[in-house]
Design an enzyme around this catalytic site. Structure first.
Site, PDB file in Angstrom:
ATOM      1  N   ASP A 106       0.853  -1.049  -0.067  1.00  0.00           N
ATOM      2  CA  ASP A 106       0.180  -0.043   0.035  1.00  0.00           C
ATOM      3  C   ASP A 106       0.895   1.144  -0.058  1.00  0.00           C
ATOM      4  O   ASP A 106       1.704   1.541   1.007  1.00  0.00           O
ATOM      5  CB  ASP A 106      -0.889  -0.354   1.164  1.00  0.00           C
ATOM      6  CG  ASP A 106      -1.796   1.145   1.493  1.00  0.00           C
ATOM      7  OD1 ASP A 106      -1.863   1.916   0.380  1.00  0.00           O
ATOM      8  OD2 ASP A 106      -2.081   1.443   2.470  1.00  0.00           O
ATOM      9  N   ASN A 108      -0.364   4.605  -0.382  1.00  0.00           N
ATOM     10  CA  ASN A 108      -0.568   5.895   0.223  1.00  0.00           C
ATOM     11  C   ASN A 108      -1.290   5.783   1.309  1.00  0.00           C
ATOM     12  O   ASN A 108      -1.791   6.576   1.697  1.00  0.00           O
ATOM     13  CB  ASN A 108      -1.523   6.624  -1.025  1.00  0.00           C
ATOM     14  CG  ASN A 108      -2.813   5.596  -1.423  1.00  0.00           C
ATOM     15  OD1 ASN A 108      -2.774   4.404  -0.908  1.00  0.00           O
ATOM     16  ND2 ASN A 108      -3.395   5.944  -2.056  1.00  0.00           N
ATOM     17  N   ASP A 110      -3.771   4.163   2.415  1.00  0.00           N
ATOM     18  CA  ASP A 110      -5.274   3.887   2.709  1.00  0.00           C
ATOM     19  C   ASP A 110      -5.731   2.347   2.969  1.00  0.00           C
ATOM     20  O   ASP A 110      -6.896   2.134   2.912  1.00  0.00           O
ATOM     21  CB  ASP A 110      -6.028   4.321   1.285  1.00  0.00           C
ATOM     22  CG  ASP A 110      -5.690   3.603   0.156  1.00  0.00           C
ATOM     23  OD1 ASP A 110      -4.783   2.602   0.270  1.00  0.00           O
ATOM     24  OD2 ASP A 110      -6.469   3.651  -0.789  1.00  0.00           O
ATOM     25  N   ASP A 114      -1.760  -1.060  -3.939  1.00  0.00           N
ATOM     26  CA  ASP A 114      -2.200  -0.310  -5.254  1.00  0.00           C
ATOM     27  C   ASP A 114      -0.596  -0.677  -5.987  1.00  0.00           C
ATOM     28  O   ASP A 114       0.236  -1.387  -5.932  1.00  0.00           O
ATOM     29  CB  ASP A 114      -2.149   1.063  -4.933  1.00  0.00           C
ATOM     30  CG  ASP A 114      -1.247   1.581  -4.051  1.00  0.00           C
ATOM     31  OD1 ASP A 114      -0.069   1.534  -4.046  1.00  0.00           O
ATOM     32  OD2 ASP A 114      -1.661   2.091  -2.850  1.00  0.00           O
ATOM     33  N   ASP A 183      -4.476 -11.012 -15.296  1.00  0.00           N
ATOM     34  CA  ASP A 183      -5.494 -12.132 -15.015  1.00  0.00           C
ATOM     35  C   ASP A 183      -6.548 -11.774 -16.048  1.00  0.00           C
ATOM     36  O   ASP A 183      -6.947 -10.801 -16.185  1.00  0.00           O
ATOM     37  CB  ASP A 183      -5.944 -12.007 -13.660  1.00  0.00           C
ATOM     38  CG  ASP A 183      -6.381 -13.379 -12.910  1.00  0.00           C
ATOM     39  OD1 ASP A 183      -6.824 -14.148 -13.516  1.00  0.00           O
ATOM     40  OD2 ASP A 183      -5.692 -13.505 -11.675  1.00  0.00           O
ATOM     41  N   ASP A 283      -8.370 -17.574 -15.858  1.00  0.00           N
ATOM     42  CA  ASP A 283      -9.319 -17.891 -14.427  1.00  0.00           C
ATOM     43  C   ASP A 283     -10.319 -18.924 -15.240  1.00  0.00           C
ATOM     44  O   ASP A 283     -10.947 -18.852 -16.050  1.00  0.00           O
ATOM     45  CB  ASP A 283     -10.049 -16.496 -14.118  1.00  0.00           C
ATOM     46  CG  ASP A 283     -10.652 -16.563 -12.976  1.00  0.00           C
ATOM     47  OD1 ASP A 283      -9.923 -16.993 -11.907  1.00  0.00           O
ATOM     48  OD2 ASP A 283     -11.929 -16.735 -12.766  1.00  0.00           O
ATOM     49  N   GLU A 340      -6.009 -21.622 -15.449  1.00  0.00           N
ATOM     50  CA  GLU A 340      -6.210 -22.045 -14.245  1.00  0.00           C
ATOM     51  C   GLU A 340      -7.368 -23.075 -14.666  1.00  0.00           C
ATOM     52  O   GLU A 340      -8.472 -22.829 -15.052  1.00  0.00           O
ATOM     53  CB  GLU A 340      -6.750 -21.001 -13.247  1.00  0.00           C
ATOM     54  CG  GLU A 340      -7.031 -21.498 -11.826  1.00  0.00           C
ATOM     55  CD  GLU A 340      -8.188 -21.010 -11.282  1.00  0.00           C
ATOM     56  OE1 GLU A 340      -8.441 -21.067 -10.113  1.00  0.00           O
ATOM     57  OE2 GLU A 340      -9.119 -20.640 -12.003  1.00  0.00           O
ATOM     58  N   HIS A 411      -3.732 -17.341  -4.145  1.00  0.00           N
ATOM     59  CA  HIS A 411      -4.519 -16.509  -3.478  1.00  0.00           C
ATOM     60  C   HIS A 411      -6.175 -17.047  -2.970  1.00  0.00           C
ATOM     61  O   HIS A 411      -6.862 -16.522  -2.243  1.00  0.00           O
ATOM     62  CB  HIS A 411      -5.258 -15.070  -4.253  1.00  0.00           C
ATOM     63  CG  HIS A 411      -5.881 -15.599  -5.255  1.00  0.00           C
ATOM     64  ND1 HIS A 411      -5.157 -16.201  -6.414  1.00  0.00           N
ATOM     65  CD2 HIS A 411      -6.993 -15.198  -5.659  1.00  0.00           C
ATOM     66  CE1 HIS A 411      -6.049 -16.388  -7.434  1.00  0.00           C
ATOM     67  NE2 HIS A 411      -7.211 -15.817  -7.184  1.00  0.00           N
ATOM     68  N   ASP A 412      -6.191 -18.424  -3.433  1.00  0.00           N
ATOM     69  CA  ASP A 412      -7.216 -19.108  -3.195  1.00  0.00           C
ATOM     70  C   ASP A 412      -7.342 -20.188  -1.910  1.00  0.00           C
ATOM     71  O   ASP A 412      -8.213 -21.095  -1.813  1.00  0.00           O
ATOM     72  CB  ASP A 412      -7.791 -19.971  -4.500  1.00  0.00           C
ATOM     73  CG  ASP A 412      -8.417 -18.930  -5.406  1.00  0.00           C
ATOM     74  OD1 ASP A 412      -8.536 -17.766  -4.925  1.00  0.00           O
ATOM     75  OD2 ASP A 412      -8.274 -19.238  -6.538  1.00  0.00           O
TER      76      ASP A 412
HETATM   77  O1  TEU Z   1     -10.865 -19.799  -8.691  1.00  0.00           O
HETATM   78  C1  TEU Z   1     -11.530 -20.764  -9.206  1.00  0.00           C
HETATM   79  C2  TEU Z   1     -11.842 -21.980  -8.339  1.00  0.00           C
HETATM   80  O2  TEU Z   1     -12.486 -22.913  -8.792  1.00  0.00           O
HETATM   81  C3  TEU Z   1     -11.291 -22.049  -6.830  1.00  0.00           C
HETATM   82  O3  TEU Z   1     -10.102 -21.897  -6.858  1.00  0.00           O
HETATM   83  C4  TEU Z   1     -12.344 -21.143  -5.896  1.00  0.00           C
HETATM   84  O4  TEU Z   1     -11.529 -20.019  -5.433  1.00  0.00           O
HETATM   85  C5  TEU Z   1     -12.605 -21.972  -4.749  1.00  0.00           C
HETATM   86  O5  TEU Z   1     -11.905 -23.202  -4.800  1.00  0.00           O
HETATM   87  C6  TEU Z   1     -14.089 -22.492  -5.155  1.00  0.00           C
HETATM   88  O6  TEU Z   1     -14.501 -23.497  -4.211  1.00  0.00           O
HETATM   89  C7  TEU Z   1     -10.895 -18.693  -9.551  1.00  0.00           C
HETATM   90  C8  TEU Z   1     -10.110 -17.579  -8.806  1.00  0.00           C
HETATM   91  O7  TEU Z   1      -8.659 -17.660  -8.411  1.00  0.00           O
HETATM   92  C9  TEU Z   1     -10.685 -17.273  -7.429  1.00  0.00           C
HETATM   93  O8  TEU Z   1     -10.030 -16.199  -6.844  1.00  0.00           O
HETATM   94  C10 TEU Z   1     -12.115 -16.597  -8.037  1.00  0.00           C
HETATM   95  O9  TEU Z   1     -12.749 -16.310  -6.795  1.00  0.00           O
HETATM   96  C11 TEU Z   1     -12.928 -17.493  -8.849  1.00  0.00           C
HETATM   97  O10 TEU Z   1     -11.927 -18.077 -10.016  1.00  0.00           O
HETATM   98  C12 TEU Z   1     -13.864 -16.606  -9.645  1.00  0.00           C
HETATM   99  O11 TEU Z   1     -13.413 -15.869 -10.497  1.00  0.00           O
HETATM  100 CA    CA Z   2      -3.208   2.178  -1.285  1.00  0.00          CA
END
Ligand code: TEU
Ligand code: CA
Length: 619
Positions: A106, A108, A110, A114, A183, A283, A340, A411-412
């Protein structure tokens, strides 16, 4: 394998010989926590398909077999390797780093990461040895799913900055000799996207067919379930029309059968490629082709958690659409693509990434993220023996036309480190073991932000601290089904994506009072020694061709051990790993070799490997 049409009387072996049958049966066994030796066993392989239920002790409905047979018949030819070597490509040699912009840096104060924050850390990334960045979505979005719900594909999210900021970032990345991929979220848009707003309000709109919009009935068009809890259909607009949303209600699925939509998507991709972007992470790209909108099979739904999935996991036009995208958008720019692809196994992956297919370059497969019989929301200890078997299978069988991605985190998912080892005294060593494997196996490493700092899961103490839509919906669903709030929260805590989405604890930046995870940010501490280890390993990998394109051979596969060779005609490496949290005897005898990466605490001559100890030997 013949081109004979499979029927209910076909044997398990015949099904296993088709690419989809291979992957589906493997997945079923995984889900049940069994080994695939079951199918390759000659006796079992002669059993007719209709007996799977008996074999696994699960009752399968008629629909299950029919769906399986139909899927297998749709794609009977397995991908055949055409080469004896790997075609060199920049993305095979690169080390990628995934940035989740909201929580990276971050600039700035907030409380939201960013683009200027990313610019601020470019030297750090370059110094680490990173070659390419993947940015999770930075497009205009109402943020129901943190940017995975796009409102405008050609605009930058205001909280993250402006188009000028983005162009500055891209220039600076390139100046430093790095690359940047974005993405690409094109399975769905936000329900606030202009296309959807027009589609839902105007019956004559050309955009109505861009989505799955149904007007007539008073109940959902089918029984499909959303990945984010509840039905996959919602009602929208004044007329309360139904529309399909596989993810949150604010993420409406696009209808790829519409050629106009496909042209618009290609155009949008070219818009970014013209700016100089080097490629895309796509995605849930294997979900774009929806077969029929018929009800999903209940058994499959139960087994995989999501009713309806067999209709779009590997839809009838998937390959056609990807090839088209490749021709129209990616190929002219020589752009890189990584899909993905949740639920896709190795044989399907070959058909998606095989060089001669001209579809996509790489995929993210997810079958290594949980050990068999477990799912993300279980609280359990991850068994690295499973990872060893999984990765060995891919290294040995994916082929020379295909190239895999290597990652533990994104991130998931909660942090892999916490799943592998929960004892803080052993986590340091475990983090090093994971890093060594990631940079010495064959494939492209994707570091997720914070991996290199040894970040772990955080003990959130209340559901209020959790902002993720998947977790919030799941919590409500669990409580609604009668589970106590306490238990529901514990479940969320095991699997929540929030663990991966807390602000990176940069040494030189103060915690913003606006950060929703302020408390977390104050307690997290980066393991800077681990960052040094990452640098060293990345440098090693880059220096020796054998660690990138070299052959792979397993030397020791005893329980809790993983010893493998990477070699080419010039060099040979032996990577000797203790996969467990207990010391073990029988370390690789390095006579004639030189130690290039050594034990954390022990002495080299020891034949004992300490918990999670790894040694890299070079001839
Ligand atoms: O993720 C798709 C996906 O199937 C999973 O990883 C999901 O987050 C979860 O396991 C479902 O149970 C992608 C992205 O990486 C995720 O961040 C998004 O939320 C999702 O697609 C929708 O765009
Ligand atoms: Ca910021």
């Amino acid at each position: 394998m013949g081109s004979k049409k499979l029927t209910m009387e076909s044997t398990l072996g015949e099904v296993y010989d088709t690419p989809i049958g291979h992957d589906v049966l493997k997945k079923v066994l995984l889900q049940l926590g069994a080994e695939d030796i079951l199918i390759t066993n000659p006796l079992v392989s002669k059993i007719p398909v209709s007996m799977i239920g008996k074999l696994t002790g699960h009752s399968m409905g008629q629909g299950f077999y029919e769906t399986l047979i139909n899927l297998c018949n749709s794609e009977k030819k397995a991908y055949k390797d055409t080469k004896h070597y790997y075609t060199p490509k920049w993305w095979k040699e690169a080390v990628f780093y995934q940035i989740y912009p909201r929580t990276f840096c971050d600039s700035n104060g907030d409380g939201v990461g960013d683009i200027q924050g990313i610019i601020k850390r470019l030297d750090y990334l370059k110094n680490l040895g990173v070659d390419a960045l993947w940015l999770s979505p930075i497009y205009d979005s109402p943020n129901d799913d943190n940017g995975y719900d796009i409102r405008d594909y050609r605009k930058i999210m205001t909280e993250f900055g402006t188009m000028e900021d983005f162009e500055e970032l891209l220039d600076k990345v390139h100046e430093k000799g790095m690359r940047l991929i974005m993405d690409l979220v094109v399975n769905h848009t936000s329900d606030e996207h202009e296309w959807f707003k027009d589609a839902i309000s105007d019956k004559g709109s050309k955009y109505r067919d861009y989505y799955f919009i149904k007007e007539n009935s008073d109940k959902a068009p089918n029984n499909w379930k959303s990945f984010f809890s509840g039905p996959a259909w919602g009602q929208y607009g004044e007329d309360e029309l139904w529309a399909l949303h596989l993810f949150s209600k604010k993420q409406v699925d696009l209808n790829w059968e519409n050629a106009g939509l496909r042209r618009d998507i290609e155009d949008m991709i070219r818009f970014w490629l013209k700016k100089g972007v080097d490629g895309f992470r796509m995605d849930v790209i294997n979900y774009i082709s929806k077969g029929s909108l018929k009800d999903g099979d209940e058994t499959i739904g139960k087994m995989f958690g999501f009713t309806g999935i067999e209709h779009y996991l590997y839809g009838p036009h998937l390959h056609e659409y990807l090839h088209e995208l490749h021709e129209e958008a990616f190929a002219p720019f020589d752009a890189f693509s990584v899909g993905e692809t949740p639920g896709v196994g190795m044989e399907m992956a070959k058909l998606l990434t095989g060089e001669s297919r001209e579809e996509i370059d790489m995929i993210f497969s997810f079958d290594h993220l949980e050990t068999p019989g477990h799912e993300r929301f279980d609280d359990y200890k991850y068994d690295l023996n499973y990872y060893r078997n999984y990765i060995t299978d891919w290294m040995e069988n994916y082929g020379n036309d295909c190239w895999m991605s290597l990652f533990y985190d994104n991130h998931d998912n909660p942090r892999m480190l916490s799943k592998v080892e929960s004892d803080p005294r052993k986590q340091q060593a475990a983090a090093r073991l994971l890093a060594v494997m990631q940079f010495t196996l064959r494939g492209t490493p994707f570091i997720f932000q914070g991996d290199e700092m040894g970040l772990k899961n955080y003990e959130f103490t209340s559901i209020e601290e959790i902002t993720d839509v998947e977790s919030k919906n799941k919590y409500a669903e669990l409580c609604g089904s009668g589970m106590s709030e306490e238990k529901a929260f514990k479940t969320i805590l095991s699997g929540t994506r929030e663990h991966a989405r807390v602000m990176i604890p940069w040494e030189d930046s103060a915690v913003s009072p606006h950060d929703p995870h302020r408390k977390v940010a104050m307690t997290q501490k980066a393991d800077l020694d681990l960052t040094e280890v990452y640098k060293k390993l990345i440098a090693l990998r880059k220096r020796y061709n054998a660690l990138c394109y070299g052959e792979f051979k397993v030397l020791n596969k005893r329980r809790d051990r993983f010893t493998y060779e990477r070699y080419d005609k010039n060099e040979k490496f032996v990577i000797d790993c203790n996969l467990s949290g207990t010391a073990t005897r029988g370390a690789f005898d390095g006579s004639g070799f030189k130690l290039v990466y050594g034990p954390l605490y022990g002495r080299v001559e020891d034949e004992v490997l300490l918990p999670y100890e790894v040694r890299i030997w070079k001839k």
